[in-house]
Design a protein around this motif. Structure first.
Motif, PDB file in Angstrom:
ATOM      1  N   GLY A  25       3.681  -0.581  -0.950  1.00  0.00           N
ATOM      2  CA  GLY A  25       3.393  -0.367  -2.365  1.00  0.00           C
ATOM      3  C   GLY A  25       2.915  -1.661  -3.006  1.00  0.00           C
ATOM      4  O   GLY A  25       2.588  -2.639  -2.304  1.00  0.00           O
ATOM      5  N   PRO A  26       2.877  -1.708  -4.347  1.00  0.00           N
ATOM      6  CA  PRO A  26       2.407  -2.916  -5.040  1.00  0.00           C
ATOM      7  C   PRO A  26       3.127  -4.183  -4.577  1.00  0.00           C
ATOM      8  O   PRO A  26       2.504  -5.246  -4.446  1.00  0.00           O
ATOM      9  CB  PRO A  26       2.713  -2.626  -6.509  1.00  0.00           C
ATOM     10  N   SER A  27       4.430  -4.093  -4.273  1.00  0.00           N
ATOM     11  CA  SER A  27       5.164  -5.303  -3.836  1.00  0.00           C
ATOM     12  C   SER A  27       4.627  -5.802  -2.502  1.00  0.00           C
ATOM     13  O   SER A  27       4.339  -6.997  -2.339  1.00  0.00           O
ATOM     14  CB  SER A  27       6.664  -5.008  -3.653  1.00  0.00           C
ATOM     15  N   ARG A 124       4.753   4.194   5.118  1.00  0.00           N
ATOM     16  CA  ARG A 124       4.727   5.624   5.421  1.00  0.00           C
ATOM     17  C   ARG A 124       3.394   6.266   4.991  1.00  0.00           C
ATOM     18  O   ARG A 124       2.828   7.077   5.689  1.00  0.00           O
ATOM     19  CB  ARG A 124       5.873   6.288   4.637  1.00  0.00           C
ATOM     20  N   GLY A 129       1.872   2.763  -1.847  1.00  0.00           N
ATOM     21  CA  GLY A 129       3.282   3.171  -1.904  1.00  0.00           C
ATOM     22  C   GLY A 129       3.518   4.400  -2.736  1.00  0.00           C
ATOM     23  O   GLY A 129       2.827   5.422  -2.614  1.00  0.00           O
ATOM     24  N   ALA A 130       4.475   4.293  -3.660  1.00  0.00           N
ATOM     25  CA  ALA A 130       4.911   5.438  -4.467  1.00  0.00           C
ATOM     26  C   ALA A 130       3.746   6.077  -5.210  1.00  0.00           C
ATOM     27  O   ALA A 130       3.782   7.266  -5.516  1.00  0.00           O
ATOM     28  CB  ALA A 130       5.959   4.978  -5.469  1.00  0.00           C
ATOM     29  N   TRP A 131       2.693   5.296  -5.476  1.00  0.00           N
ATOM     30  CA  TRP A 131       1.597   5.816  -6.301  1.00  0.00           C
ATOM     31  C   TRP A 131       0.816   6.914  -5.618  1.00  0.00           C
ATOM     32  O   TRP A 131       0.093   7.654  -6.270  1.00  0.00           O
ATOM     33  CB  TRP A 131       0.713   4.663  -6.783  1.00  0.00           C
ATOM     34  N   LEU A 141       3.014   5.124 -17.690  1.00  0.00           N
ATOM     35  CA  LEU A 141       3.815   4.743 -18.850  1.00  0.00           C
ATOM     36  C   LEU A 141       3.330   3.380 -19.352  1.00  0.00           C
ATOM     37  O   LEU A 141       3.207   3.130 -20.541  1.00  0.00           O
ATOM     38  CB  LEU A 141       5.270   4.671 -18.392  1.00  0.00           C
ATOM     39  N   SER A 142       3.046   2.520 -18.390  1.00  0.00           N
ATOM     40  CA  SER A 142       2.613   1.158 -18.730  1.00  0.00           C
ATOM     41  C   SER A 142       1.146   1.152 -19.104  1.00  0.00           C
ATOM     42  O   SER A 142       0.389   2.017 -18.673  1.00  0.00           O
ATOM     43  CB  SER A 142       2.775   0.237 -17.528  1.00  0.00           C
ATOM     44  N   ALA A 196       3.218   4.467   9.352  1.00  0.00           N
ATOM     45  CA  ALA A 196       4.263   3.873  10.203  1.00  0.00           C
ATOM     46  C   ALA A 196       5.600   3.948   9.470  1.00  0.00           C
ATOM     47  O   ALA A 196       5.713   3.466   8.340  1.00  0.00           O
ATOM     48  CB  ALA A 196       3.931   2.425  10.515  1.00  0.00           C
ATOM     49  N   VAL A 198       9.599   3.035   9.578  1.00  0.00           N
ATOM     50  CA  VAL A 198      10.634   2.222  10.234  1.00  0.00           C
ATOM     51  C   VAL A 198      11.931   3.019  10.250  1.00  0.00           C
ATOM     52  O   VAL A 198      12.376   3.524   9.208  1.00  0.00           O
ATOM     53  CB  VAL A 198      10.814   0.885   9.484  1.00  0.00           C
ATOM     54  N   ASP A 251      12.018   7.389  -2.269  1.00  0.00           N
ATOM     55  CA  ASP A 251      12.002   8.274  -1.100  1.00  0.00           C
ATOM     56  C   ASP A 251      13.172   9.224  -0.987  1.00  0.00           C
ATOM     57  O   ASP A 251      13.136  10.163  -0.206  1.00  0.00           O
ATOM     58  CB  ASP A 251      11.915   7.439   0.183  1.00  0.00           C
ATOM     59  N   PRO A 448      11.832  -2.742  -6.861  1.00  0.00           N
ATOM     60  CA  PRO A 448      13.009  -2.106  -7.443  1.00  0.00           C
ATOM     61  C   PRO A 448      14.276  -2.348  -6.613  1.00  0.00           C
ATOM     62  O   PRO A 448      15.376  -2.390  -7.168  1.00  0.00           O
ATOM     63  CB  PRO A 448      12.652  -0.611  -7.423  1.00  0.00           C
ATOM     64  N   ASN A 453      11.702  -3.416 -11.815  1.00  0.00           N
ATOM     65  CA  ASN A 453      11.330  -2.006 -11.815  1.00  0.00           C
ATOM     66  C   ASN A 453       9.918  -1.662 -12.242  1.00  0.00           C
ATOM     67  O   ASN A 453       9.519  -0.527 -12.128  1.00  0.00           O
ATOM     68  CB  ASN A 453      12.325  -1.216 -12.673  1.00  0.00           C
ATOM     69  N   VAL A 455       5.646  -2.511 -12.085  1.00  0.00           N
ATOM     70  CA  VAL A 455       4.645  -3.167 -11.243  1.00  0.00           C
ATOM     71  C   VAL A 455       4.352  -4.578 -11.752  1.00  0.00           C
ATOM     72  O   VAL A 455       4.204  -5.515 -10.975  1.00  0.00           O
ATOM     73  CB  VAL A 455       3.347  -2.320 -11.216  1.00  0.00           C
TER      74      VAL A 455
END
Ligand SMILES: Cc1cc2nc3c(=O)[nH]c(=O)nc-3n(C[C@H](O)[C@H](O)[C@H](O)COP(=O)(O)OP(=O)(O)OC[C@H]3O[C@@H](n4cnc5c(N)ncnc54)[C@H](O)[C@@H]3O)c2cc1C
Length: 478
Positions: A25-27, A124, A129-131, A141-142, A196, A198, A251, A448, A453, A455
């Motif tokens: 994800g962004p991180s 995954r 990521g979550a997006w 929201l942002s 992938a 883990v 997840d 997170p 929490n 981006v």
């Protein structure tokens, strides 16, 4: 991406990987950018509007931010986040954004390949990521500009795509696309392996010595499977000196813990409602969709169902005017759609029936059970039981981090190991200036999982990790 899968995961490595990042994800993307040799410097002509920060920045002209003392630079900064390094990086990327300004970043980026640290990012889904799991038409929201990663403004990217921001906010679909594009544009793709998963991370005794006088560090064994083109699963096992947990918290959806929750008409993702609408399983003429929860995901589901003219029953445990409800904290002008849902929650409630059709809210109701014949049984605040027939149930009451791949599911790593891990209440305990676990050397957590929490703030964690890893690898220029 598939050739990368083979190259990365199929090769027998004699040397452990310096860094393995779990989560794309962004991180994970921001960290990969920093580890790829992209190095931030303060522009010589820039003047930061925060006088104390400007004075400190001027003390070390020409020294990369990654080589500076992040503790010293971030001291005294305040904002909408607890992490000092997150506030620092955000202040450097978006200097006056909290005052409504649009000042350009004071940072400039140099690509110094000699500073790159070999690493791999496993995820995954596709990078983003979550997006990639959030409903694409949902508006963030942002503000759009807060969703961006270093050195590629969302506004600019959207303009080039000939798209627009809505009320200065972007859609989740555009943001997911932006993150994928970011990986391509910054040439990070070779570090990423999509598909992938883990399933286990183990570590043993510290490896002895190592060249360059490095401290002995543990070796991590990371295993899992990658889904190949023909949809089969191929196992992999990798060895790494450092592991970064960037797996987010989306997840593992929270459950109600009531009987009947495993029945096939009970779901935990908005995507299930979309699929049911597409398949014609729920229609304007069918029974109502039951939406459980009073957060923004539940509100998004209400908006989606209303958009499709699907009847909705919306239930939640708190009173509508509870100050803890997110709707009571959002400015009405900026979020008219959420304000509309809040208004319906209040005005179209079972407690004060109204002539509106197609939406009914059940505030202060507790779900007791679901029955196989699609009946949902509730209890109201006076202990009275009520039964409603429903076509489909969407439970949207939050989610938990899933660290089941770690020994003891990572419980020992939390701030309070006796309480469940939670992004908001009990994140992983990390050093605030390196984001390394206080319990396990070589193990890092960002996003997170470490309590950051949004981006805009997860990027500070990536900066702290990159700075720490560069020091460890002793890759600073002479
Ligand atoms: C509905 C919704 C709306 C949001 N709106 C906003 C907003 O407007 N503004 C904002 O700033 N933030 C928003 N957020 C929060 C934002 O999504 C997160 O802060 C951000 O995505 C966190 O980034 P991350 O990289 O740490 O984790 P994530 O984006 O969650 O990415 C982690 C990735 O790791 C993968 N992963 C997990 N476990 C494994 C494993 N074992 N193996 C391989 N991969 C794994 C996950 O599947 C996921 O794809 C929203 C979140 C949600 C759910």
């Amino acid at each position: 991406m598939n050739s990368h899968r083979r190259d990365h995961l199929g090769t027998d490595r004699s040397e452990p990987l310096p860094v393995l990042i779990i989560g794309n994800g962004p991180s994970g993307i921001c960290l990969s950018y920093l580890l790829s040799g992209y190095t931030p410097y303060v522009r010589p002509d820039a003047v930061h509007p925060h006088p104390l920060l400007q004075r400190k920045l001027a003390e070390a002209p020409g020294v990369s931010l990654l080589d500076q003392d992040l503790d010293y630079l971030s001291e005294g900064l305040e904002g909408r986040c607890q992490s000092p390094v997150a506030l620092l990086f955000d202040a450097l990327l978006r200097p006056d954004t909290d005052f409504g300004g649009n000042m350009e970043s004071v940072l400039t980026w140099k690509h110094q390949k000699e500073r790159a640290i070999p690493h791999m990012v496993l995820g995954r889904n596709l990078p983003g990521g979550a997006w990639h799991s959030i409903e694409g038409s949902m508006v963030t929201l942002s503000q759009g500009q807060w969703m961006g990663l270093p050195d590629l403004q969302v506004k600019e990217w959207i303009r080039r795509k000939r798209r627009g921001l809505r009320n200065s906010r972007a859609t989740a679909g555009d943001i997911a696309h932006y993150y994928r594009d970011y990986v391509t544009k910054k040439d990070l793709g070779r570090n990423f392996v999509s598909g992938a998963v883990v399933t286990a991370v183990e570590w043993g005794t510290p490896e002895s010595g190592g060249s360059g006088g490095r401290e002995p560090s543990p070796l991590f064994q990371v295993s899992g499977f990658v889904t190949t083109e023909d949809q089969s699963r191929r196992p992999f096992s990798l060895c790494a000196r450092n592991v970064v947990l960037a797996t987010g918290t989306s997840d593992s959806p929270a459950r109600l813990g009531v009987p009947g929750e495993a029945l096939p008409f009970v779901h935990y993702e908005l995507a299930a409602l979309e699929a049911a609408v597409r398949a014609g399983a729920v229609t304007p003429a069918s029974g109502p969709v039951l939406i459980v929860g009073a957060g923004l995901s539940a509100a998004d589901a209400v908006l989606y169902a209303r958009h499709c003219n699907i009847p909705v029953i919306h239930t939640f445990r708190r009173p509508v005017d509870d100050p803890g409800l997110v709707f009571n904290q959002l400015p009405k002008m900026l979020y008219p759609e959420y304000h509309k849902v809040h208004q319906m929650m209040r005005e179209q409630s079972i407690l004060s029936p109204s002539p509106y059709e197609g939406y009914l809210s059940l505030p202060e109701h507790r779900l007791l059970l679901f029955k196989a014949d699609r009946q949902a049984v509730f209890q109201d605040r006076d202990g009275l039981q009520k039964v409603f027939g429903v076509a489909l149930v969407l439970v949207l009451i939050g989610s938990h981090p899933d660290l089941s791949f770690l020994p003891g599911a990572g419980a020992d790593l939390a701030m309070d190991p006796d309480q469940p891990l939670s992004a908001k209440r009990n994140p992983i305990d990390v050093d605030p200036f390196t984001y390394q676990s206080t319990r396990q050397e070589g193990l890092y957590a960002v996003g997170p999982l470490a309590g950051d929490n949004f981006v805009r703030f997860v990027q500070g964690g990536a900066l702290a990790v990159a700075s720490s890893l560069l020091r460890k690898e002793a890759r600073k220029p002479p």
